[in-house]
Design a protein around this motif. Structure first.
Motif, mmCIF file in Angstrom:
data_model
loop_
_atom_site.group_PDB
_atom_site.id
_atom_site.type_symbol
_atom_site.label_atom_id
_atom_site.label_comp_id
_atom_site.label_asym_id
_atom_site.label_seq_id
_atom_site.Cartn_x
_atom_site.Cartn_y
_atom_site.Cartn_z
ATOM 1 N N ASP A 314 1.266 -1.133 -0.573
ATOM 2 C CA ASP A 314 0.285 0.045 -0.129
ATOM 3 C C ASP A 314 0.855 1.025 0.053
ATOM 4 O OD1 ASP A 314 -2.663 1.811 0.385
ATOM 5 O OD2 ASP A 314 -2.394 0.990 2.024
ATOM 6 N N LYS A 315 0.345 2.243 -0.789
ATOM 7 C CA LYS A 315 1.555 3.460 -0.963
ATOM 8 C C LYS A 315 1.841 4.614 0.586
ATOM 9 C CE LYS A 315 -2.719 6.671 -1.616
ATOM 10 N NZ LYS A 315 -3.164 7.167 -1.871
ATOM 11 N N ILE A 316 0.579 3.833 1.642
ATOM 12 C CA ILE A 316 0.968 3.702 3.135
ATOM 13 C C ILE A 316 2.186 3.486 4.137
ATOM 14 C CG2 ILE A 316 -0.006 4.168 5.196
ATOM 15 C CD1 ILE A 316 -2.481 4.431 3.928
ATOM 16 N N ARG A 317 1.831 1.926 3.218
ATOM 17 C CA ARG A 317 3.666 1.361 3.861
ATOM 18 C C ARG A 317 4.385 0.525 2.793
ATOM 19 N NH1 ARG A 317 -1.645 0.244 5.508
ATOM 20 N NH2 ARG A 317 -2.302 -0.740 7.425
ATOM 21 N N ASN A 318 5.479 2.351 2.660
ATOM 22 C CA ASN A 318 5.968 2.186 1.920
ATOM 23 C C ASN A 318 7.560 2.868 2.348
ATOM 24 O OD1 ASN A 318 7.943 1.810 -0.863
ATOM 25 N ND2 ASN A 318 5.175 2.908 -1.912
ATOM 26 N N PHE A 319 9.028 3.074 1.959
ATOM 27 C CA PHE A 319 9.960 3.421 2.468
ATOM 28 C C PHE A 319 10.165 4.626 0.938
ATOM 29 C CE2 PHE A 319 14.603 4.522 2.629
ATOM 30 C CZ PHE A 319 14.530 3.683 3.790
ATOM 31 N N ASP A 320 9.483 5.792 1.517
ATOM 32 C CA ASP A 320 9.841 7.102 0.252
ATOM 33 C C ASP A 320 11.434 8.018 0.695
ATOM 34 O OD1 ASP A 320 8.670 8.557 2.978
ATOM 35 O OD2 ASP A 320 6.691 8.787 2.427
ATOM 36 N N ILE A 321 10.730 9.344 0.098
ATOM 37 C CA ILE A 321 11.758 9.814 0.283
ATOM 38 C C ILE A 321 12.127 10.574 1.962
ATOM 39 C CG2 ILE A 321 10.402 12.308 -0.370
ATOM 40 C CD1 ILE A 321 14.107 11.343 -1.936
ATOM 41 N N SER A 322 11.077 11.041 2.479
ATOM 42 C CA SER A 322 11.523 11.208 3.913
ATOM 43 C C SER A 322 12.118 10.209 4.763
ATOM 44 C CB SER A 322 10.066 11.742 4.808
ATOM 45 O OG SER A 322 9.145 10.266 4.480
ATOM 46 N N ASN A 323 11.683 8.979 5.086
ATOM 47 C CA ASN A 323 12.902 8.321 5.125
ATOM 48 C C ASN A 323 14.207 8.343 4.764
ATOM 49 O OD1 ASN A 323 9.800 6.762 4.477
ATOM 50 N ND2 ASN A 323 10.512 6.453 7.024
ATOM 51 N N PHE A 324 14.155 7.679 3.488
ATOM 52 C CA PHE A 324 15.486 8.611 2.749
ATOM 53 C C PHE A 324 16.143 9.230 3.218
ATOM 54 C CE2 PHE A 324 18.061 9.414 -1.249
ATOM 55 C CZ PHE A 324 18.611 8.456 -1.305
ATOM 56 N N ASP A 325 15.545 10.178 3.716
ATOM 57 C CA ASP A 325 16.632 11.952 3.893
ATOM 58 C C ASP A 325 17.282 11.176 5.251
ATOM 59 O OD1 ASP A 325 16.514 13.309 1.696
ATOM 60 O OD2 ASP A 325 14.581 14.498 2.013
ATOM 61 N N GLN A 326 16.688 10.079 5.638
ATOM 62 C CA GLN A 326 17.661 10.276 7.344
ATOM 63 C C GLN A 326 18.435 10.098 7.696
ATOM 64 O OE1 GLN A 326 14.384 9.071 10.076
ATOM 65 N NE2 GLN A 326 13.268 9.598 8.946
ATOM 66 N N TYR A 441 34.907 -0.844 0.165
ATOM 67 C CA TYR A 441 34.024 -0.944 -0.814
ATOM 68 C C TYR A 441 32.865 -1.497 0.594
ATOM 69 C CZ TYR A 441 37.699 -1.950 -3.531
ATOM 70 O OH TYR A 441 38.488 -2.303 -5.018
ATOM 71 N N VAL A 442 31.862 0.158 1.110
ATOM 72 C CA VAL A 442 31.277 -0.046 2.474
ATOM 73 C C VAL A 442 29.431 -0.620 1.931
ATOM 74 C CG1 VAL A 442 33.025 1.486 3.891
ATOM 75 C CG2 VAL A 442 31.368 2.720 2.241
ATOM 76 N N PHE A 443 29.538 0.092 0.671
ATOM 77 C CA PHE A 443 28.278 0.046 0.014
ATOM 78 C C PHE A 443 27.813 -1.531 -0.064
ATOM 79 C CE2 PHE A 443 29.059 3.740 -1.628
ATOM 80 C CZ PHE A 443 28.002 4.863 -2.025
ATOM 81 N N SER A 444 26.475 -1.736 0.870
ATOM 82 C CA SER A 444 26.200 -3.407 0.979
ATOM 83 C C SER A 444 24.456 -3.531 -0.161
ATOM 84 C CB SER A 444 25.904 -4.057 2.474
ATOM 85 O OG SER A 444 24.626 -4.846 2.866
ATOM 86 N N ASN A 445 24.366 -3.955 -0.579
ATOM 87 C CA ASN A 445 23.597 -4.277 -1.968
ATOM 88 C C ASN A 445 21.670 -4.044 -0.847
ATOM 89 O OD1 ASN A 445 21.509 -4.358 -3.725
ATOM 90 N ND2 ASN A 445 21.235 -6.607 -3.835
ATOM 91 N N ARG A 446 21.796 -5.662 -0.029
ATOM 92 C CA ARG A 446 20.264 -5.118 0.909
ATOM 93 C C ARG A 446 20.338 -3.794 1.881
ATOM 94 N NH1 ARG A 446 17.807 -7.026 -1.582
ATOM 95 N NH2 ARG A 446 15.550 -6.415 -0.242
ATOM 96 N N SER A 447 21.488 -3.319 2.573
ATOM 97 C CA SER A 447 21.884 -2.571 3.047
ATOM 98 C C SER A 447 21.318 -0.971 2.584
ATOM 99 C CB SER A 447 22.576 -2.094 3.930
ATOM 100 O OG SER A 447 22.155 -3.160 4.871
ATOM 101 N N CYS A 448 21.270 -0.617 0.792
ATOM 102 C CA CYS A 448 21.030 0.552 0.104
ATOM 103 C C CYS A 448 19.897 0.004 0.475
ATOM 104 C CB CYS A 448 22.131 -0.297 -0.748
ATOM 105 S SG CYS A 448 23.270 0.198 -1.332
ATOM 106 N N PHE A 449 19.368 1.494 0.198
ATOM 107 C CA PHE A 449 17.867 2.281 -0.403
ATOM 108 C C PHE A 449 18.091 3.010 -1.716
ATOM 109 C CE2 PHE A 449 18.128 1.132 4.023
ATOM 110 C CZ PHE A 449 17.242 0.442 4.636
ATOM 111 N N GLY A 450 17.124 3.185 -2.520
ATOM 112 C CA GLY A 450 17.117 3.785 -3.616
ATOM 113 C C GLY A 450 17.678 3.444 -5.166
ATOM 114 N N GLY A 451 18.001 4.186 -5.810
ATOM 115 C CA GLY A 451 18.560 3.983 -6.757
ATOM 116 C C GLY A 451 19.291 4.601 -8.220
ATOM 117 N N VAL A 452 18.901 4.128 -9.054
ATOM 118 C CA VAL A 452 19.214 4.565 -10.824
ATOM 119 C C VAL A 452 17.669 4.976 -10.961
ATOM 120 C CG1 VAL A 452 20.545 4.769 -12.433
ATOM 121 C CG2 VAL A 452 21.426 3.268 -10.362
ATOM 122 N N ASN A 453 17.534 6.066 -12.132
ATOM 123 C CA ASN A 453 16.568 6.501 -12.906
ATOM 124 C C ASN A 453 16.956 6.376 -14.344
ATOM 125 O OD1 ASN A 453 14.803 7.160 -10.781
ATOM 126 N ND2 ASN A 453 16.624 8.133 -10.078
#
Length: 987
Positions: A314-326, A441-453
């Motif tokens: 549901d759009k309410i249960r999502n990980f969005d830009i407000s979470n991302f910015d933290q 190489y600190v990035f971990s695939n499962r612990s990344c959020f967001g991506g490429v557009n």
């Protein structure tokens, strides 16, 4: 003789292009959602229903199809409309001004609905057109002997909703003509009959269930009901156009969504995780207010258990830009057609603007190989807690959400490209680099959020594979991946990774903060230790203290009765006796005392009063003896003083010997333990890596793999050595400097007395949580069901009176929702009034609570007559949650039993209450930790607080709980929990 022939197409081709071509069920759903997007739908929803025949509905409010559209487009594979870029006319855009970029490319995406289930009823309605329906059974296309042109699917037009149930039987009979023939074409009938006979014989040889029989056993009248049709906005009257797919014999991945989390097995849990990983963030949620985005397309997945709906997506249960910015690390910027990154970087919470990263080389571009400009918005956080700059709440939130929403995604025109972002896909090889050197190489695939557009127009060479298993592996995609990998690598080296000076500076600051936090926790731990010490000292010494005070009273009485002593020897003897009593009294001292004592406050005050009274008696007696000695001059003053000196020295030496013996024993034990820690630390690094070095020597592995393991093990051992040995050094240094650690801790704790009240409130909230944890989904589902029902009513035509009533109900519902969300934990922790609870009362309460779930799991929940006869006078809110938690745990574990009869029983033996089951029981190594907070053996979903709170709840009323491990005392052979109720009675 020269001749020409055409391709002959078997029916199985459709199966190859559809069900077998698509990666999995969630990917198939994403393809159908894209079709709804292309149809200018504003809302598309997947609904999964329980029942004797589970059914799924995939419904949208797009422009829909006419009979001609159904024939010429939906039932025609590889249609030209998407390939040629035909623009949807304005009247079919559902009031959307923006022209949507078409997601379909090959005209076969609709075939992926075969991956959702076998039987499908397709109904569609175009504006100002009649309803049109088609009935399919995708199993028809699994027959390798059947020709595609011999399959005929029933389609029909109708005017009203009520007609569909009358038309279904005829449509189903027409569909069965693909098994038996329809009598209209004898040659076709013969081909069909022979094809199914050959397929049936093949399946018999392969020992498979007959597909023909499975299709024939379908009872169409029981598959689809109004309950299913009502999920379609067109059916419910909320839209004038759209398409609905109603599917029976649904995929296991869909039925897995129907079970509650606590009742799911491993495969169901993985299916749920895959659902969320694939279908969450289907529309790019990581956008800024001023950026182009999709706001007119909503997706959802809803599980229906009866009339209760539970939202999975549901759009309410999502990980969005407000979470991302933290997040504490973020890369955000644009990449031009030559691979140059320009943008901003956030490292450990600090932003750096106008950062550039040059490509690894100058790329020679051709029209068919250039990757095009794109953007990146990717964030992560430090996995090791002590290195993170985040608060505990933020860290825990990201750590939990990474399982559902983590992964480096790829969005095309703001819609997800599958399968990127899922746990099983690492397109940019993030984990491969991390395995070489996790610090660099600190990035971990499962612990990344967001991506490429990317975009369809700007990146035309980045095309999807036919099965939607990623982007086609061509020159453009290779360069695209190389550019992204280069950006991640360079940003890690310059800002975030081990090679960065910024990391070294920030970690020093962060580690200092965590050290201060740990010190605060240690002070709390010492406070608990001091409170326990005082409590145990009072329990152990109070009787002896009273005896000592009585002896002092007797000594005082002797002095009072004999005011005229004429013997120095008698006075000296009394003085020696007083010294011994005073020495004993000092051993009973409780100092130092924390300011907050909690439940032992009254006991402490009683103890303190006795001690002060005894100390006062010592002063009075000592003064009386000294005064009497002054009056006698028979012996020299020095002789009297020496005797008193020797008496007191004897008391002190005895105390020194006692402490010396205790201290030496403790030091001896700690030296031995310290030596063991050192020995283990010395060997562990070698022990953990020797086998890998041996494998390398035997050429069973690669140097790259072993070097990566050495780096990871080095990091792990460095942390463990620091945590295990450093506290010893710090403590010994403090002793050498004569720093009173205990005194410092008590003083610090006394300055933070107010924290105790907050901790009590948190504990009260935790007690509430044990019940809310079990029924939280149901409460939320009921609330949302009511909310959506009221919302639906608000869109209906109502009288003025009805509208007023609806407004009142809506307002009352809102107030009720606010109230249950924000009620005080103390008020929710239950009534404080005690009542007489019988065994029948307890059994009925728990059985009513769990009955449907126990029945569904095939578990028998019974009580004995002995249990029925007991009664307890106690607060219901203290007793009921304990039984709820114990039965919930038993319900979870008894499903693992190998016995045919699953059983949970409530019984009483020797005045003790038993909660027993025939599950696997508790491992002997885990028994000591059972009632420890946060200890859990559940693979997923366990919090590890239930049994701890059970023990605390019971202890508050003077009751006890323990686990019975002795076989001869068990009721059943599984887990046996025993409660010793204070004041238990038999009726």
């Amino acid at each position: 003789m020269l001749s020409s022939v055409s391709f002959q197409t078997r029916a199985r081709t459709i199966d190859h292009l559809g069900r077998e071509q698509i990666a999995d069920c969630p990917t198939a759903i994403s393809e159908l959602w894209k079709n709804a997007y292309d149809a200018y739908a504003r809302n598309v929803s997947l609904n999964i229903f329980d029942g004797e025949i589970p059914v799924a509905t995939l419904v949208d409010d797009g422009h829909g199809m006419s009979l001609d559209d159904l024939r010429s487009k939906w039932l025609t594979v590889g249609t030209e409309s998407k390939a040629t870029g035909t623009v949807t006319p304005p009247e079919d855009r559902n009031g959307i001004d923006r022209i949507r970029v078409k997601q379909g490319q090959k005209g076969i995406g609709r075939l992926s609905c075969a991956a959702l289930g076998s039987l499908m009823l397709l109904i569609s309605k175009k504006k100002n057109e009649q309803f049109v329906a088609c009935l399919l059974d995708w199993r028809l296309f699994e027959n390798p002997y059947l020709m595609l042109h011999d399959i005929k699917l029933p389609i029909v037009e109708f005017e009203t909703r009520s007609e569909v149930q009358m038309l279904l039987p005829d449509m189903f009979d027409k569909l069965m003509g693909n098994l038996w023939g329809d009598g209209l074409d004898n040659e076709r009938d013969a081909r069909v009959e022979l094809a199914w006979k050959s397929f049936h014989e093949q399946e018999l040889i392969e020992k498979k269930y007959s597909t023909k029989v499975a299709i024939e056993e379908t009872v169409i009248g029981t598959c689809f009901t109004d309950r299913h049709f009502d999920t379609w906005p067109v059916w419910s009257g909320n839209s004038r156009h759209g398409t609905g797919m109603f599917i029976a014999s649904i995929n296991e991945d869909l039925t897995a969504q129907l079970s509650a989390d606590s009742e799911s097995d491993g495969s169901e849990i993985r299916a749920k995780e895959r659902f969320i990983q694939t279908l969450s963030s289907f529309v790019n949620p990581f956008y800024r207010p001023d950026e182009e985005r999709i706001t007119d397309f909503n997706t959802s997945v809803i599980a229906w258990n009866g009339h209760l709906q539970r939202f999975i997506i549901d759009k309410i249960r999502n990980f969005d830009i407000s979470n991302f910015d933290q997040l504490e690390h973020i890369i955000e910027g644009e990449i031009n057609e030559e691979g140059l990154f320009t943008g901003n970087v956030k490292a450990f919470g600090e932003w750096f603007n106008d950062v550039t990263v040059k490509p690894k080389s100058r790329y020679k571009m051709r029209k068919d190989t250039h990757f095009g400009a794109f953007s990146i918005r990717l964030g992560t956080f430090e996995i090791i807690r002590k290195n993170s700059s985040l608060s505990d709440d933020q860290y825990n939130n990201f750590y939990q959400n990474r399982e559902l929403f983590g992964g480096c995604m790829v969005f095309r025109d703001n819609l997800r490209v599958m399968p990127y972002g899922r746990e099983d896909n690492d397109f940019f090889e993030i984990e491969k680099r991390r395995s070489k050197n996790a610090g660099l190489y600190v990035f971990s695939n499962r612990s990344c959020f967001g991506g490429v557009n990317i975009t369809k127009i700007g990146n035309p060479n980045l095309k999807d594979k036919a099965g939607r298993e990623g982007i086609i592996d061509n020159k453009a995609s290779k360069l695209f991946r190389e550019v992204v990998e280069n950006i991640l690598t360079e940003i890690a080296k310059r800002f975030i990774g081990r090679a960065s000076q910024m990391r070294a500076d920030k970690l020093e600051e962060i580690n200092a903060k965590h050290a201060a936090d740990k010190a605060a926790k240690d002070r709390i731990k010492l406070l608990k230790k001091e409170q326990d010490r005082i409590k145990s000292t009072i329990n152990r010494n109070k009787a002896y203290l009273e005896v000592t005070r009585n002896e002092l009273i007797e000594l005082a009485n002797i002095l009072t009765e004999n005011r005229n002593f004429d013997s120095q020897d008698e006075l000296t003897r009394l003085k020696h006796e007083l010294n011994e009593l005073d020495g004993r009294l000092k051993n009973f001292s409780l100092s130092p005392i924390p300011r907050t004592l909690g439940s032992i406050e009254t006991s402490y005050r009683d103890y303190r009063d006795i001690e002060l009274n005894a100390k006062e008696l010592v002063k009075q007696i000592s003064s009386s003896i000294n005064l009497a000695l002054e009056k006698l001059t028979t012996k020299e003053d020095i002789e009297i003083a020496e005797k008193d000196f020797k008496s007191k020295a004897g008391v002190l030496h005895a105390k020194i010997r006692k402490y010396a013996n205790e201290g030496r024993e403790l030091l001896k034990a700690e030296i031995s333990r310290f030596d063991e820690l050192v020995d283990t630390a010395n060997k562990q690094f070698h022990k953990n890596l020797t086998i890998h070095l041996d494998d390398l020597a035997a050429k069973k592995t690669t140097l790259e793999h072993v070097m990566a393991l050495i780096d990871l093990e080095y990091e792990k051992q460095d942390i463990e050595i620091q945590q295990s040995l450093k506290p010893y050094i710090t403590a010994i240094e403090s002793l050498r400097e004569q720093i009173d650690l205990e005194g410092l801790a008590i003083q610090s704790v006394n300055e933070n007395t107010k924290l105790k009240k907050k901790l009590d409130q948190i504990h009260a909230l935790a007690q509430l949580g044990i019940s809310v944890e079990i029924i939280g989904h149901e409460i939320e589902g009921l609330d949302m069901t009511i909310e959506r029902g009221l919302d639906s009513l608000s869109k209906s035509e109502l009288t003025e009176s009805q509208s007023k009533d609806l407004a009142n109900v809506t307002q009352a519902h809102q107030s009720l929702s606010d109230s249950w969300r924000f009620l005080s934990p103390l008020k929710l922790s239950g009534e404080k009034v005690k009542a007489r609870l019988t065994g029948d009362d307890i059994y009925k309460y728990v059985n009513d609570f769990f009955k449907s779930r126990l029945d569904k799991a095939g578990i028998n929940f019974v009580k004995t007559e002995a249990f029925s006869q007991i009664s307890i006078y106690e607060q219901p809110s203290r007793i009921y949650p304990v039984f709820i938690n114990l039965i919930n745990n038993a319900r979870y574990w008894v499903r693992e039993t190998t016995e045919e009869n699953r059983l949970i029983i409530l019984d009483v033996k020797d005045g003790l209450v038993y909660i027993s089951d025939n599950g696997p029981g508790v491992d002997i190594d885990d028994i000591d930790d059972l009632f420890t907070i946060f200890f859990t053996k559940k693979q997923r979903g366990g919090r590890g607080v239930g049994l701890y709170l059970c023990k605390m709840n019971l202890a508050a009323g003077g009751h006890k709980i323990y686990y019975e491990s002795r076989p001869q005392h068990k009721i059943l052979n599984g887990a046996n929990f025993v409660i010793d109720f204070k004041g238990i009675k038999n009726a």
